[in-house]
Design a protein around this motif. Structure first.
Motif, PDB file in Angstrom:
ATOM      1  N   GLU A   5       0.860  -1.180   0.000  1.00  0.00           N
ATOM      2  CA  GLU A   5       0.000   0.000   0.000  1.00  0.00           C
ATOM      3  C   GLU A   5       0.893   1.226   0.000  1.00  0.00           C
ATOM      4  O   GLU A   5       2.060   1.174   0.404  1.00  0.00           O
ATOM      5  CB  GLU A   5      -0.989  -0.005   1.160  1.00  0.00           C
ATOM      6  N   ASP A   6       0.325   2.336  -0.438  1.00  0.00           N
ATOM      7  CA  ASP A   6       1.190   3.488  -0.693  1.00  0.00           C
ATOM      8  C   ASP A   6       1.853   4.065   0.548  1.00  0.00           C
ATOM      9  O   ASP A   6       2.949   4.597   0.453  1.00  0.00           O
ATOM     10  CB  ASP A   6       0.484   4.569  -1.524  1.00  0.00           C
ATOM     11  N   VAL A   7       1.219   3.933   1.712  1.00  0.00           N
ATOM     12  CA  VAL A   7       1.853   4.498   2.902  1.00  0.00           C
ATOM     13  C   VAL A   7       3.192   3.805   3.193  1.00  0.00           C
ATOM     14  O   VAL A   7       4.164   4.439   3.615  1.00  0.00           O
ATOM     15  CB  VAL A   7       0.907   4.453   4.134  1.00  0.00           C
ATOM     16  N   LEU A   9       5.017   2.074   0.793  1.00  0.00           N
ATOM     17  CA  LEU A   9       5.908   2.202  -0.361  1.00  0.00           C
ATOM     18  C   LEU A   9       6.475   3.607  -0.502  1.00  0.00           C
ATOM     19  O   LEU A   9       7.667   3.780  -0.783  1.00  0.00           O
ATOM     20  CB  LEU A   9       5.107   1.823  -1.614  1.00  0.00           C
ATOM     21  N   PHE A  10       5.627   4.599  -0.285  1.00  0.00           N
ATOM     22  CA  PHE A  10       6.040   5.970  -0.599  1.00  0.00           C
ATOM     23  C   PHE A  10       6.449   6.792   0.613  1.00  0.00           C
ATOM     24  O   PHE A  10       6.968   7.899   0.457  1.00  0.00           O
ATOM     25  CB  PHE A  10       4.919   6.698  -1.346  1.00  0.00           C
TER      26      PHE A  10
ATOM     27  N   VAL B  15      11.133   5.833  -7.533  1.00  0.00           N
ATOM     28  CA  VAL B  15       9.700   5.569  -7.363  1.00  0.00           C
ATOM     29  C   VAL B  15       9.271   5.857  -5.921  1.00  0.00           C
ATOM     30  O   VAL B  15       8.320   6.612  -5.686  1.00  0.00           O
ATOM     31  CB  VAL B  15       9.358   4.106  -7.738  1.00  0.00           C
ATOM     32  N   THR B  16       9.973   5.268  -4.965  1.00  0.00           N
ATOM     33  CA  THR B  16       9.484   5.352  -3.581  1.00  0.00           C
ATOM     34  C   THR B  16       9.728   6.720  -2.935  1.00  0.00           C
ATOM     35  O   THR B  16       8.901   7.182  -2.153  1.00  0.00           O
ATOM     36  CB  THR B  16      10.114   4.261  -2.698  1.00  0.00           C
ATOM     37  N   ALA B  17      10.857   7.351  -3.228  1.00  0.00           N
ATOM     38  CA  ALA B  17      11.118   8.671  -2.625  1.00  0.00           C
ATOM     39  C   ALA B  17      10.670   9.787  -3.547  1.00  0.00           C
ATOM     40  O   ALA B  17      10.240  10.844  -3.081  1.00  0.00           O
ATOM     41  CB  ALA B  17      12.601   8.814  -2.303  1.00  0.00           C
ATOM     42  N   PHE B  19       8.082   9.924  -5.461  1.00  0.00           N
ATOM     43  CA  PHE B  19       6.639  10.178  -5.372  1.00  0.00           C
ATOM     44  C   PHE B  19       6.280  11.115  -4.220  1.00  0.00           C
ATOM     45  O   PHE B  19       5.633  12.147  -4.439  1.00  0.00           O
ATOM     46  CB  PHE B  19       5.864   8.861  -5.239  1.00  0.00           C
ATOM     47  N   PRO B  20       6.687  10.784  -2.964  1.00  0.00           N
ATOM     48  CA  PRO B  20       6.271  11.677  -1.869  1.00  0.00           C
ATOM     49  C   PRO B  20       6.861  13.083  -1.993  1.00  0.00           C
ATOM     50  O   PRO B  20       6.225  14.057  -1.589  1.00  0.00           O
ATOM     51  CB  PRO B  20       6.777  10.973  -0.606  1.00  0.00           C
ATOM     52  N   TRP B  53      -5.532   9.374   8.091  1.00  0.00           N
ATOM     53  CA  TRP B  53      -4.388   9.981   7.392  1.00  0.00           C
ATOM     54  C   TRP B  53      -4.075   9.184   6.124  1.00  0.00           C
ATOM     55  O   TRP B  53      -3.839   9.760   5.055  1.00  0.00           O
ATOM     56  CB  TRP B  53      -3.166   9.995   8.321  1.00  0.00           C
ATOM     57  N   ASP B  54      -4.107   7.898   6.298  1.00  0.00           N
ATOM     58  CA  ASP B  54      -3.848   6.972   5.188  1.00  0.00           C
ATOM     59  C   ASP B  54      -4.838   7.200   4.041  1.00  0.00           C
ATOM     60  O   ASP B  54      -4.453   7.349   2.875  1.00  0.00           O
ATOM     61  CB  ASP B  54      -4.098   5.555   5.741  1.00  0.00           C
ATOM     62  N   ALA B  57      -4.307  10.473   2.364  1.00  0.00           N
ATOM     63  CA  ALA B  57      -3.112  10.429   1.492  1.00  0.00           C
ATOM     64  C   ALA B  57      -3.487   9.819   0.145  1.00  0.00           C
ATOM     65  O   ALA B  57      -3.056  10.298  -0.908  1.00  0.00           O
ATOM     66  CB  ALA B  57      -2.006   9.615   2.170  1.00  0.00           C
ATOM     67  N   LYS B  58      -4.317   8.775   0.191  1.00  0.00           N
ATOM     68  CA  LYS B  58      -4.740   8.125  -1.071  1.00  0.00           C
ATOM     69  C   LYS B  58      -5.606   9.086  -1.891  1.00  0.00           C
ATOM     70  O   LYS B  58      -5.456   9.198  -3.102  1.00  0.00           O
ATOM     71  CB  LYS B  58      -5.538   6.853  -0.761  1.00  0.00           C
TER      72      LYS B  58
END
Lengths: 477, 397
Positions: A5-7, A9-10, B15-17, B19-20, B53-54, B57-58
Motif C-alpha cells: 500500500e502506498d503508505v 511504499l512511498f 519511485v518510492t522517494a 513520489f512523496p 491519514w492513510d 493520502a490516497k
C-alpha cells in the motif's frame, strides 16, 4: 501497514532507509555491543511503528514478550544457573509465550468448543468473550521462543536490548515471516554486510515480490473468494475456485516472503528462503521441503527434535510426525479445519515415511508424480480456505459432484470466467510451471532481468491504485 | 555490474522517494497547502487517526488521480474488466455484484451466513443482528403493542427476475432464496407480499422489460406490477378503511378519483454503469429511455404528496425513491400504491438503509406512528445479506 500500500511504499520505506543509512555504525564497538546497535535500535522503533499501524495497542503484548524474553535470556545465559533452574525458566518462558498466544489466538476457539461441550451434556452455555487477534502474533511468538530455546541449548544471549528487540520486531518479517530462528540471525545482528550488491539484489527481490502479490495473487484471489462464498457451486466451478486459491496463496505468501527477503537485504540481513517451487514437488515430503520452509524448519528444530524426532523408535517417530503436523495445522488458525488440514498432511507424510520417504506413486513418471502431489495439495487447500469444517466437506462434495448445485449456481460462471480471469489464471499457471523461481531470478543481476522486474514493479504500482485494500493471507495467522 | 546495481537502487528510490517529494511539492506549490505528510504528526497516533491519514493520502495523491482513470480505462478496453461491484451480462445488461452474491451465497438459515459476526445480548437473550428474523419479530411485536399491523415486502433483485441476462446458459427460472424466507415468515404468522410471482408471471406473459438494463432498479413497468400486488394486499388487510380505499380506482360507479395519472418519459443513466468506474462509461453506455406515469392531485393538479397523517406508513429504500423523488417525480411505487388505494401514504425512505436505518429514523420521528394502522416495510432482497448496519433491533419511542 502492508508492503503493498502506498503508505509503506512511498513514505515508510524511503524514510526508514534514509535514516538507517544516516545512522553511523561503530567500527570498534565495546564488548558485548554490536557494531550496529544504533541501527538495530532504529529498526526496532520502526518495527513498532509498522506494527502499530494495524492497531496501536497490538504493540503491548509484543513489547511484553520482548522485555520478558530478553530478561529470561540474560538469566539463562549466566554460567552459574543450576540446570534445574534453567529448565524452570525455560518452562516459564514457554508458558508465557504460549499462554499469550493461547489467549489471543485460541481464546475464542476454546470458549466456543467449551460451549459445544456444555450444550452436549445439557448444561447452560455462556457468552463467548470476544478477544481481538493481534496480527502476526504467531510469528513473533515463534521468533521469541526460538531465542529462548537456543539460549537454553547453549547459544550466547544478546546483551543489548536493542539487538534482541530488533530480532523479534524486524519489520520485513514481523507479521508473516519468514519465521526466524535466533541461531540463524544472531551473528547478523552483531555484524552484517551492507553492500551495494546485497542492497540491489534486495531491490530486485522486492520488485518481484510486489508484482507477484498485486499482479498475480490479488486478481485470482477474487475468483477463489467468489467460488468459496457460493453455497453449492457446480463441480467444475468448485475445482476452478480451489485452483485459483492454490495460485493465490502461493503468489500471496511467496510474494510477501520474497519482499521480506528483499527488504532484509536492503538492511544488510540475509533471511532464509521460504519457498522453493512447492508446486514442482513430486511427493508430500518434497512439498514440505519447499513450502513455508521457515515454518517446517522451525517445527523440526524446536518441536520434532524436542519430542525425540526419529531417535525413539519407529512408533514414536510416527506419533511425533503426526503431532508436529497437527500442531503445525493448529498454528495456522484456531479452527478445526486447520487441525484437519495438518492431520491430512501428517498422515500423508507418515505413509510416505513408511514406504521409504516415497509416495505410492513413486515409480510413475515425474510429470505424473508432480501432478498427483499437486492434486493432493489442491484438495487439502479446501480445508485451508473453507469457512469451517462443514463448509470444507460441502465444498469437497461440490468438487466431486455430490449434492445438487444451488438454484442460481450457474450465475457463478458470470463472476469467475471473464476473459481477464482466464488470462490471469493462465499467467499464474505459466509462472508456476516455468523453471526459474523469483529467488534465483533476483539473485543474478542482468540488464534484461532488471528491465523485466522493474517493468513488472511499475505496472504493479499502477494497478495498486485500482485494487481494493487486500492484505496478505498469512496476516490472519 | 556496479552500474546496474546503482541503477536498481536509483530505480527504487526514484519511485518510492520521488513520489512523496513530488506530492509534497505539489501540495505546497500548486495547492498552496501544508504537505499532507506533516498532518501525521499533528494528531495522536490512534488507529482512527492513522487510517484517516492513510485514506486522505490516497485521496490527495496526484499520481492516483492521474493513474486510476487511465488504468481503469485500459483494463476495460483490453480485458473488458470493470470495478468489482459491477458485472457484465448479456446484451449490454449490467448487474450489481451484491445482487448476484445474495443469490449465490448461503441464506440466513446457514451458519456461514453469520461468519465473522458476534451475538449480541438483548433483553437477556443472545441474538445475532445479522439475522433478519430477529429484527422482524421484534419490530412486529413493538408495532403490535401499538395496535399497528406490519406488512413485509422483499423486493426481487434484478438477477432473480432476469438471470438469463447475466448468464445465457442458465437453466429455467430458478427460485430466489427469498421465497424460502417468505414461507418461513408465513409460518411465523407474518403478513407478507410475494412480488416474485407477479413479476415472473408478467415476464412470462411478455410484459415490457421490468428492470433497467444498467441500473439495479426496476422500470416503471416492473414497479407497477409490484404496486398492483401491494395495493391488493393492503386492501385485504385494512377492510374497515374508507370506501374509496376498499373499492379502489377500478370501480368507477361510486369512486371519486383523488389522483390523476399522466404519461411521461424518463431518461435513466444507470447506477451500475456508474459503479463500473470506467472513465468513458457515459460514452459506452447510453441513457435508457422508459415510459412512466406521474400521479398528480385531481383537484390541484400538483404532483402526489405524502400525508404524514395517513394510516399507512411506508418504509423503503431506493426502490421507493426511484421515479418518486428522482425524475420525473411522483411516479414511483409510493405514488402508484397511493393512486391504487386512492389515498396518500406517509413514508420514510433511505437509500440502502431499509434493513435498519429506516427504523432508526422512525425511532427518531416517533410522531410518525400516531394514528397508523399499517406499516409496509419494503426492502430489496439483497439487504437480507448485505443490509447497511445489518438487522439491528431498534427501540420505538
Amino acid at each position: 501497514m502492508v508492503f503493498t500500500e502506498d503508505v509503506f511504499l512511498f513514505y515508510f520505506l524511503p524514510f526508514v532507509l534514509l535514516v538507517y543509512y544516516l545512522i553511523p555504525y561503530q567500527a570498534d564497538p565495546a564488548p558485548g555491543k554490536s557494531r550496529y546497535w544504533m541501527r538495530n535500535l532504529w529498526l526496532t522503533v520502526v518495527g513498532y511503528v509498522f506494527y502499530s499501524w494495524f492497531e496501536p495497542w497490538f504493540v503491548l503484548p509484543m513489547m511484553f514478550t520482548n522485555v520478558a524474553d530478553y530478561l529470561f535470556g540474560l538469566y539463562l545465559g549466566r554460567d552459574d544457573v543450576p540446570k534445574a533452574r534453567r529448565k524452570l525458566v525455560l518452562i516459564i518462558s514457554m508458558c508465557m509465550n504460549l499462554g499469550l498466544l493461547g489467549i489471543f489466538k485460541y481464546g475464542v476457539f476454546t470458549q466456543e468448543n467449551l460451549n459445544h461441550l456444555l450444550a452436549a451434556v445439557g448444561q447452560d452455555t455462556f457468552s463467548v468473550l470476544q478477544i481481538a487477534f493481534p496480527i502476526g502474533i504467531s510469528f513473533y511468538t515463534f521468533h521469541s521462543m526460538s531465542y529462548i530455546i537456543d539460549i537454553y541449548r547453549g547459544e550466547r544471549p544478546v546483551k543489548s536490548f536493542a539487538d534482541f528487540s530488533c530480532f523479534v520486531s524486524l519489520f520485513p518479517q514481523l507479521v508473516a515471516g519468514p519465521i526466524l530462528r535466533y541461531n540463524v540471525l544472531s551473528q547478523q545482528l552483531h555484524s552484517r554486510m551492507h553492500s551495494l550488491s546485497l542492497f540491489s539484489r534486495g531491490v530486485m527481490l522486492f520488485f518481484l515480490g510486489f508484482a507477484m502479490k498485486i499482479l498475480l495473487a490479488n486478481p485470482v484471489g477474487r475468483i477463489a473468494d467468489a467460488a468459496f462464498a457460493a453455497q453449492h457451486p457446480h463441480a467444475l466451478d468448485a475445482w476452478w475456485g480451489v485452483l485459483a486459491y492454490a495460485f493465490q496463496i502461493y503468489f500471496d505468501f511467496n510474494g510477501y516472503s520474497v519482499m521480506a527477503l528483499g527488504l532484509g537485504m536492503m538492511f544488510g540481513f540475509e533471511l532464509i528462503r521460504n519457498f522453493n517451487a512447492p508446486y514442482h514437488a513430486d511427493s508430500i515430503t518434497d512439498f514440505w521441503r519447499r513450502w513455508h520452509i521457515s515454518l517446517s524448519t522451525w517445527l523440526r528444530e524446536y518441536l520434532y527434535i524436542s519430542l525425540g524426532g526419529n531417535r525413539k523408535g519407529e512408533a514414536r517417530t510416527y506419533i511425533n510426525l503426526a503431532l508436529v503436523m497437527l500442531l503445525g495445522g493448529f498454528w495456522h488458525g484456531s479452527q478445526w479445519q486447520f487441525i484437519f488440514w495438518g492431520g491430512i498432511h501428517g498422515t500423508m507424510l507418515g505413509i510416505e515415511r513408511w514406504s521409504g520417504k516415497k509416495p505410492f506413486y513413486a515409480n510413475s513418471p515425474r510429470w505424473m508424480r508432480v501432478s498427483v502431489t499437486f492434486l493432493v495439495v489442491l484438495i487439502t487447500w479446501v480445508f485451508f480456505r473453507a469457512d469451517g469444517l462443514p463448509h470444507a466437506f460441502s465444498y469437497l462434495g461440490s468438487m466431486f459432484g455430490a449434492g445438487r448445485p444451488g438454484p442460481f449456481a450457474d450465475l457463478l460462471k458470470a463472476e469467475i470466467y471473464h476473459s481477464h480471469d482466464l488470462i490471469n489464471m493462465l499467467i499464474c499457471a505459466i509462472a508456476i510451471a516455468q523453471p526459474v523461481q523469483s529467488y534465483e531470478f533476483g539473485k543474478q543481476l542482468s540488464w534484461g532481468r532488471f528491465a523485466v522486474a522493474f517493468s513488472l514493479f511499475l505496472v504493479a504500482v499502477v494497478m495498486m491504485y485500482t485494487q481494493a485494500f487486500n492484505p496478505f493471507l498469512y496476516f490472519q495467522f | 555490474m556496479r552500474k546496474l546495481e546503482w541503477t536498481l537502487v536509483s530505480a527504487l528510490l526514484a519511485v518510492t522517494a520521488g513520489f512523496p517529494l513530488y506530492q509534497a511539492a505539489h501540495e505546497a506549490i500548486v495547492d498552496k497547502e501544508m504537505p499532507h505528510v506533516f498532518n501525521l504528526f499533528l494528531r495522536s497516533p490512534t488507529k482512527e487517526n492513522l487510517h484517516r491519514w492513510d485514506d486522505n493520502a490516497k485521496d490527495r495523491s496526484v499520481f492516483a488521480k492521474w493513474l486510476r482513470p487511465v488504468t481503469l480505462q485500459f483494463r476495460y478496453d483490453v480485458l473488458g474488466e470493470m470495478a468489482p461491484k459491477s458485472l457484465k451480462g448479456e446484451e449490454d445488461w449490467l448487474f450489481y455484484n451484491q445482487d448476484v452474491d445474495y443469490l449465490l451465497q448461503p441464506p440466513y438459515t446457514d451458519d456461514r451466513f453469520y461468519k465473522g459476526t458476534f451475538d449480541t445480548l438483548i433483553a437477556g437473550k443472545r441474538v445475532n443482528v445479522r439475522n433478519p428474523l430477529v429484527a422482524m419479530e421484534d419490530f412486529r411485536a413493538r408495532l403490535k403493542a401499538r395496535g399497528i399491523e406490519l406488512l413485509l415486502v422483499p423486493i426481487p433483485g434484478k438477477p432473480s427476475v432476469y438471470p438469463e441476462k447475466l448468464y445465457h446458459g442458465i437453466h429455467g427460472q430458478p427460485a430466489s432464496p427469498t421465497l424460502a424466507l417468505l414461507e418461513d415468515l408465513g409460518r411465523r404468522g407474518f403478513n407478507v407480499v410475494d412480488l416474485f410471482s407477479p413479476m415472473l408471471k408478467a415476464k412470462a406473459g411478455g410484459a415490457p422489460q421490468l428492470y433497467l438494463k444498467r441500473d439495479t432498479h426496476w422500470t416503471p413497468q416492473g414497479m407497477e406490477v409490484a404496486a398492483e400486488a401491494l395495493a391488493t394486499r393492503i386492501r385485504s388487510m385494512l377492510p374497515d378503511a374508507d370506501t374509496a380505499m376498499v373499492l379502489g380506482p377500478q370501480d368507477s360507479t361510486v369512486f371519486t378519483p383523488r389522483y390523476l395519472i399522466k404519461d411521461t418519459t424518463v431518461e435513466r443513466w444507470g447506477d451500475i454503469a456508474e459503479m463500473t468506474k470506467v472513465p468513458d462509461r457515459k460514452k459506452i453506455w447510453p441513457n435508457e429511455s422508459v415510459k412512466a406515469e406521474r400521479i398528480s392531485d385531481a383537484v390541484t393538479g400538483l404532483p402526489y404528496k405524502d400525508d404524514p397523517a395517513s394510516p399507512i406508513l411506508w418504509l423503503g429504500d431506493s426502490f421507493s425513491r426511484i421515479y418518486q423523488t428522482d425524475a420525473p417525480g411522483a411516479a414511483g411505487i409510493i405514488a402508484h400504491v397511493a393512486y391504487r388505494l386512492n389515498r396518500p401514504l406517509a413514508s420514510i425512505v433511505n437509500d440502502g438503509g431499509a434493513s435498519t436505518v429506516v427504523r432508526q429514523q422512525l425511532a427518531r420521528r416517533g410522531e410518525m406512528l400516531e394514528g397508523k394502522k399499517l406499516v409496509v416495510w419494503t426492502f430489496v432482497e439483497r439487504d437480507l445479506r448485505f443490509g447497511s448496519k445489518g438487522w439491528q433491533v431498534e427501540e420505538l419511542p
